[in-house]
Design an enzyme around this catalytic site. Sequence first.
Site, PDB file in Angstrom:
ATOM      1  N   CYS A   5       5.119  -1.020   1.553  1.00 37.38           N
ATOM      2  CA  CYS A   5       6.269  -2.096   1.122  1.00 37.38           C
ATOM      3  C   CYS A   5       6.615  -2.653   2.754  1.00 37.38           C
ATOM      4  O   CYS A   5       7.372  -1.860   3.375  1.00 37.38           O
ATOM      5  CB  CYS A   5       7.350  -1.838   0.514  1.00 37.38           C
ATOM      6  SG  CYS A   5       8.477  -3.093   0.351  1.00 37.38           S
ATOM      7  N   GLU A  63       2.805  -8.582  -0.374  1.00 36.98           N
ATOM      8  CA  GLU A  63       1.394  -7.908  -0.106  1.00 36.98           C
ATOM      9  C   GLU A  63       0.603  -8.831   0.424  1.00 36.98           C
ATOM     10  O   GLU A  63       0.397 -10.019  -0.185  1.00 36.98           O
ATOM     11  CB  GLU A  63       1.273  -6.988  -1.242  1.00 36.98           C
ATOM     12  CG  GLU A  63       0.461  -5.693  -0.715  1.00 36.98           C
ATOM     13  CD  GLU A  63       1.170  -4.886   0.366  1.00 36.98           C
ATOM     14  OE1 GLU A  63       0.862  -5.080   1.526  1.00 36.98           O
ATOM     15  OE2 GLU A  63       2.178  -3.918   0.174  1.00 36.98           O
TER      16      GLU A  63
END
Length: 218
Positions: A2, A104
């Site tokens: 992340c 992402e």
Amino acid sequence: MCGRFALYSAYPKFATKVGISTVEGEPAPRYNVPPGTWITAIRRMSGDEPPHMDELWWGYKPKWAKGKASQPINARVETVATSGYFKSSFQKHRCLIPADGWYEWDKAASPKQPHFICREDREPIYFAGIYTEREDGSLGCAIITEPARGSAQDIHDRMPLILDDESLEPWLDVDLTDRETLRNVVHHLNAKLITHWPVSTKVNRPSGAGDESLINPA
């Protein structure tokens, strides 16, 4: 992993769920939060005190780690409880990092295509985190990650550890230090609730703020 997320919901929307009844101020929405900045976190100082919101530096480096020691932004769930770098914080200094979703990049696409990943119902999510005192006396944190689950697997092999609603209170419980007990009472969000869509490559430029257009489908 992340490495970028968004937090744009009004604070009361996620604060009340963890027992925070009073919220002072209302920071501007952030649609592109990068590492190496101050981020909102929820923690407890003691078992007698309610949770409160704080600003932590997104970058974990204990004050005893001098010089060029690493400053990771993530800690893997597989090793966070046993690693010498993290285990003390996992026991005593856990926090929640609220978000509306994270970004992402799909490496299979050329060029790499960013996706926004969030709950299908667009409700806020809570990343499991740990924090530590830094050399300058401020607090720094890392987001715990786990193997990707559900549709998040389409994009990356890792994802932040998102806790379900029943796990928020025990995760913040400073008196709960036994690893096996934590494993039994803390659970991640049902993977069926996770969705994603491609977004503009404008998100590739970390701004710390951005605007709503960053999460619009590309």
